[in-house]
Design a protein around this motif. Structure first.
Motif, PDB file in Angstrom:
ATOM      1  N   UNK A  19       0.843  -1.198   0.000  1.00 37.67           N
ATOM      2  CA  UNK A  19       0.000   0.000   0.000  1.00 37.67           C
ATOM      3  C   UNK A  19       0.886   1.259   0.000  1.00 37.67           C
ATOM      4  N   UNK A  20       1.904   1.263   0.854  1.00 39.37           N
ATOM      5  CA  UNK A  20       2.810   2.432   0.933  1.00 39.37           C
ATOM      6  C   UNK A  20       3.537   2.673  -0.389  1.00 39.37           C
ATOM      7  N   UNK A  21       3.889   1.593  -1.071  1.00 41.95           N
ATOM      8  CA  UNK A  21       4.607   1.702  -2.347  1.00 41.95           C
ATOM      9  C   UNK A  21       3.788   2.461  -3.389  1.00 41.95           C
ATOM     10  N   UNK A  22       2.469   2.328  -3.313  1.00 45.45           N
ATOM     11  CA  UNK A  22       1.582   2.862  -4.340  1.00 45.45           C
ATOM     12  C   UNK A  22       0.713   4.006  -3.811  1.00 45.45           C
ATOM     13  N   UNK A  23       1.374   5.079  -3.353  1.00 44.25           N
ATOM     14  CA  UNK A  23       0.684   6.294  -2.885  1.00 44.25           C
ATOM     15  C   UNK A  23      -0.259   6.051  -1.701  1.00 44.25           C
TER      16      UNK A  23
END
Ligand SMILES: *Cc1c(COP(=O)(O)O)cnc(C)c1O
Length: 367
Positions: free
Chosen positions: A203-207
């Motif tokens: 989730x953090x990787x993708x905004x």
């Protein structure tokens, strides 16, 4: 005479078709090939999950973030590493504390234990040159102290300790930079067995998005692309071969250089396997040449070599004077920084090349 380069990148032939396939598909960003690369990475690390990111420094930063490392927290790491390790810690707003290295060029578990304080939030050993740190002891320390491990596995693709692959002891952070054992040009991976942390990192990787425009947390764009994954996948499929070739080259050089006055050859600690990212010798006081002379003469003879690293990682004004860099006495790292030289060990070396490396080192050291 042909020069033997310290680094050589040669991609498997099937890479070209796979890259062309992505180009023709018109879908150049993160897609199914990134998923395939992640599958292959779980096999490499013996971990349940792998999260591909845009580089190895990002991998370290994301791992620290997901463990909640931030201002006021301390991270124990190696003083003998590339700046990326330290930059990732400082980038999170945390304080870096150092544990001196042993003969294996990695943090000594006892030194890590001594460096632990009330605010220590992560143990960050570096598997330098491709040899794992003493992960059996460091895992035991993690269990005793309750402090999680983040592995800097940027150089240790496929290496193991105590029968377990690097990247499986905690959050494993790999680099896929152009000169690493496996490459996508730029790229990185975080491996973990923890479902919740893996989910959070995706989730953090993708905004910070769960689904399209469903923001769950302030995030980042840390994504790798299918174009890059296409460069990496064929190498991941051949990891065993690449790993074995490096090991064979290292064995040939070690056999040839045995018994030279003042020269210390790299060993493999009991219970560990080495990915041979670098083959690193030490030129000590009793050698017939200084390190400087050795480097000059090797270069003149057409054999590439390099110094990783010329100083302790914090031995620069920007770090020494940094309020969140806790400098301390690290005599082993200091001595190593004055002695180390890395010789070519990459898979493109022929038998004639390793023989020439051996004879040139012998000639230069007058042995
Ligand atoms: C290469 C490297 C990194 C950083 O990886 P990048 O992909 O270049 O960001 C971190 N730590 C070590 C020890 C490395 O060698």
């Amino acid at each position: 005479m042909r020069k033997i380069p310290l680094v050589s990148v040669e991609l498997p032939v099937e890479t070209y078709d796979l890259v062309a396939q992505v180009l023709r598909s018109g879908m150049l960003a993160q897609g199914p090939l990134v998923g395939e690369l992640e599958e292959l990475a779980t096999a490499m690390a013996g971990s349940k999950h792998a999260i591909a990111v845009n580089n190895g420094t990002t991998a370290l930063s994301l791992a620290l973030e997901v463990l909640g490392v931030g201002p006021g927290d301390e991270v124990v790491t190696s003083p003998f590493t590339f700046a990326a390790t330290l930059n990732a810690i400082l980038g999170r707003g945390a304080t870096a504390v150092f544990a001196d290295i042993g003969e294996d060029f990695c943090c000594r578990p006892e030194a890590m234990s001594d460096a632990i304080g009330k605010r220590t939030k992560a143990l960050l050993p570096v598997h330098l040159y491709g040899q794992p740190a003493d992960m059996v002891q460091i895992s035991a320390l993690s269990e005793r102290s309750g402090i999680p491990i983040v592995e800097d596995a940027a150089q240790s693709h496929g290496a193991s300790a105590g029968g377990r692959s690097t990247g499986s002891f905690g959050l494993g952070c790999f680099s896929l930079y152009a000169t690493k054992n496996l490459t996508t040009g730029e790229g990185g991976l975080v491996t973990t067995n923890d479902d919740a942390l893996a989910d959070r990192m995706r989730v953090l990787r993708n905004q910070g998005m769960r689904g399209r425009y469903e923001y769950e947390v302030p995030g980042h764009n840390y994504r790798l692309t299918d174009l890059q994954a296409a460069v990496g996948i064929p190498q991941f499929r051949r990891l065993k071969e690449i790993y074995a070739q490096r090991a064979a080259n290292a064995a040939a050089i070690t056999e040839g250089l045995d018994g030279i006055e003042g020269l210390i050859l790299p060993g493999v600690a009991a219970g560990r396997s080495h990915a041979w990212h670098q083959y690193t010798i030490r030129i000590t006081d009793t050698a017939k040449r200084t390190r400087k002379q050795f480097l000059e003469q090797m270069t003149a003879e057409g054999v590439g070599c390099g110094v990783y690293y010329p100083r302790v990682v914090y031995d620069y004004d920007c770090f020494r004077e940094h309020p969140r860099v806790r400098t301390n006495d690290v005599p082993n790292a200091r001595l190593a920084a004055t002695q180390v030289v890395s010789l070519p060990v990459h898979p493109q070396l022929s038998k004639a090349d390793t023989a020439r490396i051996v004879s040139v080192v012998r000639k230069v050291l007058d042995a």
